[in-house]
Motif scaffolding. Structure first.
Motif, mmCIF file in Angstrom:
data_model
loop_
_atom_site.group_PDB
_atom_site.id
_atom_site.type_symbol
_atom_site.label_atom_id
_atom_site.label_comp_id
_atom_site.label_asym_id
_atom_site.label_seq_id
_atom_site.Cartn_x
_atom_site.Cartn_y
_atom_site.Cartn_z
ATOM 1 N N PHE A 88 45.809 44.032 37.417
ATOM 2 C CA PHE A 88 45.333 42.686 37.255
ATOM 3 C C PHE A 88 44.212 42.346 36.534
ATOM 4 O O PHE A 88 44.176 41.511 35.689
ATOM 5 C CB PHE A 88 45.077 41.890 38.482
ATOM 6 C CG PHE A 88 44.370 40.390 38.627
ATOM 7 C CD1 PHE A 88 42.999 40.320 38.747
ATOM 8 C CD2 PHE A 88 45.150 39.234 38.059
ATOM 9 C CE1 PHE A 88 42.363 39.263 38.723
ATOM 10 C CE2 PHE A 88 44.419 38.150 37.833
ATOM 11 C CZ PHE A 88 43.002 38.124 38.186
ATOM 12 N N TYR A 126 44.306 34.482 55.548
ATOM 13 C CA TYR A 126 45.549 35.143 55.672
ATOM 14 C C TYR A 126 46.086 34.983 57.050
ATOM 15 O O TYR A 126 47.358 34.929 57.151
ATOM 16 C CB TYR A 126 45.496 36.757 55.247
ATOM 17 C CG TYR A 126 45.343 36.760 53.978
ATOM 18 C CD1 TYR A 126 44.275 37.049 53.171
ATOM 19 C CD2 TYR A 126 46.440 36.875 52.926
ATOM 20 C CE1 TYR A 126 44.025 37.108 51.886
ATOM 21 C CE2 TYR A 126 46.458 36.831 51.740
ATOM 22 C CZ TYR A 126 45.212 36.828 51.157
ATOM 23 O OH TYR A 126 45.241 37.125 49.818
ATOM 24 N N TYR B 24 49.036 35.601 39.744
ATOM 25 C CA TYR B 24 48.555 36.704 40.882
ATOM 26 C C TYR B 24 47.306 35.798 41.358
ATOM 27 O O TYR B 24 47.189 35.910 42.687
ATOM 28 C CB TYR B 24 48.122 37.888 39.979
ATOM 29 C CG TYR B 24 47.478 38.994 40.872
ATOM 30 C CD1 TYR B 24 46.133 39.266 40.924
ATOM 31 C CD2 TYR B 24 48.515 39.690 41.764
ATOM 32 C CE1 TYR B 24 46.010 40.355 41.653
ATOM 33 C CE2 TYR B 24 47.744 40.555 42.555
ATOM 34 C CZ TYR B 24 46.607 40.968 42.444
ATOM 35 O OH TYR B 24 45.948 42.052 43.056
ATOM 36 N N ILE B 27 48.651 33.420 44.126
ATOM 37 C CA ILE B 27 49.196 33.796 45.254
ATOM 38 C C ILE B 27 47.971 34.603 46.343
ATOM 39 O O ILE B 27 48.284 34.527 47.491
ATOM 40 C CB ILE B 27 50.496 34.625 45.135
ATOM 41 C CG1 ILE B 27 50.234 36.000 44.382
ATOM 42 C CG2 ILE B 27 51.718 33.779 44.721
ATOM 43 C CD1 ILE B 27 51.331 36.862 44.628
ATOM 44 N N ILE B 28 47.334 35.224 45.511
ATOM 45 C CA ILE B 28 46.303 35.948 46.296
ATOM 46 C C ILE B 28 45.307 35.388 46.581
ATOM 47 O O ILE B 28 44.425 35.306 47.623
ATOM 48 C CB ILE B 28 45.708 37.228 45.640
ATOM 49 C CG1 ILE B 28 46.786 38.165 45.295
ATOM 50 C CG2 ILE B 28 44.614 38.119 46.343
ATOM 51 C CD1 ILE B 28 47.311 38.995 46.573
ATOM 52 N N ILE B 31 46.171 29.836 47.022
ATOM 53 C CA ILE B 31 47.129 29.297 47.797
ATOM 54 C C ILE B 31 46.598 29.921 49.188
ATOM 55 O O ILE B 31 46.389 28.744 49.990
ATOM 56 C CB ILE B 31 48.513 29.799 47.746
ATOM 57 C CG1 ILE B 31 49.121 29.269 46.437
ATOM 58 C CG2 ILE B 31 49.570 29.614 48.925
ATOM 59 C CD1 ILE B 31 50.623 29.576 46.135
#
Lengths: 292, 276
Positions: A88, A126, B24, B27-28, B31
């Protein structure tokens, strides 16, 4: 010994732009005292306490089954997080550093977000998505997929907290290197990928190393975020930092410090690699500036 | 978006690279962070206020933000001192100290936490020396400040060092020619140049200290109303399955983090104006 970068005219030091010797001496002693108290002493304490019960007890603590599985889980987590965030980081730095577009500084700020979020909040978000009461909770339960309180949750939370490391190191580096070399490569007929691997990557390799080593140090050492998403189950969902916490809370101090000393050694290696990488980056930047 | 990038560059890959970056990132980071706000939005305003303004929670804000402020101030003072000594003077071990300043960045928080706790505990290296003299560090708010000083140490040093390194000797010499003594030169010439960097480092150290968990919980007493930090309170509420309460407090922490991030960005913009 206590020399300054002072100015000398006709061999005599010009004292109007430097402090009197006693001031210098006082400042250096105070600064070193502060460093010794807050940095050296804790570092020494880790190793001294780890070897408190002797060398054999130290090795035995590291061979404990729970500790070994914690080490394994930590290595697995780092092995997942670092490559993903490295990929990334490189892709994001390519898009941001080599092109101009509106919203660039917003994008950079968003990438930096995980840095400013507390580790506990990083884990909590999370849990809110994958936990039993979360958005995907019922769906995951139906399909018998465990994310929170299991290894995937730990990996996800660690990816979040180590997200920016490679990107924020590469973006300024690639920006300062400009696009000239890549454009030259393209005019000479190289494809995009060839340009990247033969031209860009050699220029950024020390920046990549720097970002990777910091990302790795954080991935292996993360505590708060992992603490929230892990089930704290010994032998299966404990990383090294969590294992250190368990041992310490059980008053097994020598064992706790023995395991902690692994992380302290990792920290020292990280510092060493970081220093070398920084020096190399500075060297290559001064060469580029010399060429211009 | 894609076309404006490609208009002024022949380099390939802009579209896919930017697309993947945003995907990326979403989503990481984006969100999951938004999940926090959506979950908090399910609370009514009254429920939210009860969750974030309960006495225990307010006490934790006092402890967390108050200690962080003090620790960041200490780091500002000693950070400037350390940066000055590292840039201006030569002494044996200078390079080693320079590398060691980054130790709090590299050392995992749990390791720092247990080490500080054991060193300052009543029979630890420093605790055995301090406690008979009435200075209790472990398990008190003072211990929280000590831990926060440790983790914030590199920030001011690393923001001030580049500024000092680029400072022109000529300016100091000019001041001296015009009759200033060394202290005046420092106060009127050198210090104002360093000020934006000092404030940036202070804000960074403050932001880090506010969110910190691992280094602090071992040395803090973790007693509600006295020495409990806000991140610990969030975890306690999670363990009690009070998801709504935990989320509400986490939202407050997140908003505080965003405000600090904004201030830091503004401070950095301000310092760059002076750098050129």
């Amino acid at each position: 010994m206590l020399a300054t970068k002072g100015l000398k005219i006709n061999g005599e030091k010009v004292t109007s732009v430097s402090e009197p010797a006693w001031v210098r001496y006082l400042l250096i002693t105070t600064a070193l005292g502060f460093v010794a108290l807050f940095l050296l002493m804790p570092l020494a304490a880790v190793f001294v306490q780890a070897l408190d019960k002797g060398w054999e007890a130290y090795l035995a603590a590291l061979h404990e089954p729970d500790t070994l599985s914690a080490i394994w889980l930590t290595l697995l987590t780092a092995a997942c997080c670092v490559p993903i965030n490295l990929f990334f980081g490189i892709v994001a730095a390519w898009a941001i550093a080599k092109f101009s577009f509106t919203g660039k500084s917003l994008l950079i700020t968003l990438i930096d977000l995980p840095f400013s979020v507390s580790p506990v909040v990083s884990g909590l978000i999370y849990v809110l998505i994958f936990g039993l009461q979360g958005w995907l909770g019922p769906w995951l339960q139906e399909h018998d997929i465990k994310i929170i309180f299991a290894v995937p949750g730990i990996v996800l939370a660690t990816i979040f907290v180590t997200f920016p490391f490679v990107a924020r190191e590469l973006i300024p580096l690639m920006e300062s290197q400009g696009r000239d070399e890549e454009e030259a490569a393209l005019t000479l007929g190289a494809s995009g990928l060839q340009t990247f691997f033969r031209v860009t990557f050699p220029n950024i390799k020390w920046g990549v190393l720097y970002g990777v080593i910091l990302c790795n140090a954080r991935a292996m050492g993360e505590f708060g975020a992992v603490s929230v998403v892990s089930g704290h189950v010994r032998g299966s969902t404990n990383t090294i930092p969590l294992q250190v916490e368990i041992l310490y809370n059980e008053y097994s101090y020598a064992a706790a410090f023995a395991v902690a000393s692994l992380l302290a050694l990792l920290a020292l290696v990280t510092l060493a690699v970081k220093t070398v990488a920084e020096w190399k980056i500075q060297q290559s930047q001064s060469v580029t500036e010399g060429e211009r | 978006m894609g076309s404006s990038g490609q208009k002024n560059s022949v380099l390939p890959g802009f579209g896919p690279a930017l697309g993947y970056t945003i995907f990326y990132l979403s989503i990481i980071v984006l969100i999951p962070l938004s999940a926090l706000f959506f979950k908090t939005a399910t609370l009514s305003w009254d429920q939210f206020l009860v969750a974030v303004a309960a006495p225990r929670v307010l006490a934790s804000y006092r402890v967390t933000f108050g200690s962080a402020l003090f620790a960041a101030a200490v780091n500002a003072v000693f950070g400037v001192l350390l940066a000055w000594v590292l840039v201006r003077y030569r002494f044996p071990g200078r390079k080693l100290v320079d590398a060691l300043v980054d130790l709090p960045f590299a050392l995992p928080t749990a390791v720092a936490g247990i080490t500080l706790a054991s060193v300052y505990s009543p029979n630890g290296w420093l605790g055995a020396y301090l406690e008979p003299r009435g200075i209790k560090v472990a398990f008190t708010p003072l211990g929280i400040m000590v831990a926060m000083i440790f983790i914030g140490l590199p920030f001011v040093v690393r923001t001030v060092q580049p500024v000092l390194e680029e400072l022109d000797h000529e300016i100091e010499e000019a001041a001296s020619c015009l009759g200033a003594n060394r202290w005046q030169t420092f106060c009127r010439v050198i210090f104002p140049t360093m000020l934006p960097a000092i404030l940036t480092g202070f804000a960074l150290a403050f932001a880090r200290a506010v969110g910190e968990y691992g280094s602090i919980i071992f040395i803090a007493g973790n007693m509600p109303m006295v020495s409990e930090i806000t991140p610990l309170l969030i975890i306690t509420k999670l363990e009690q399955y009070d998801y709504a309460g935990a989320t509400a407090i986490a939202t407050v922490m997140l908003v505080a983090s965003f405000l600090l991030l904004l201030s830091i960005n503004l401070l950095q913009k301000w310092s760059r104006r002076f750098a050129d």
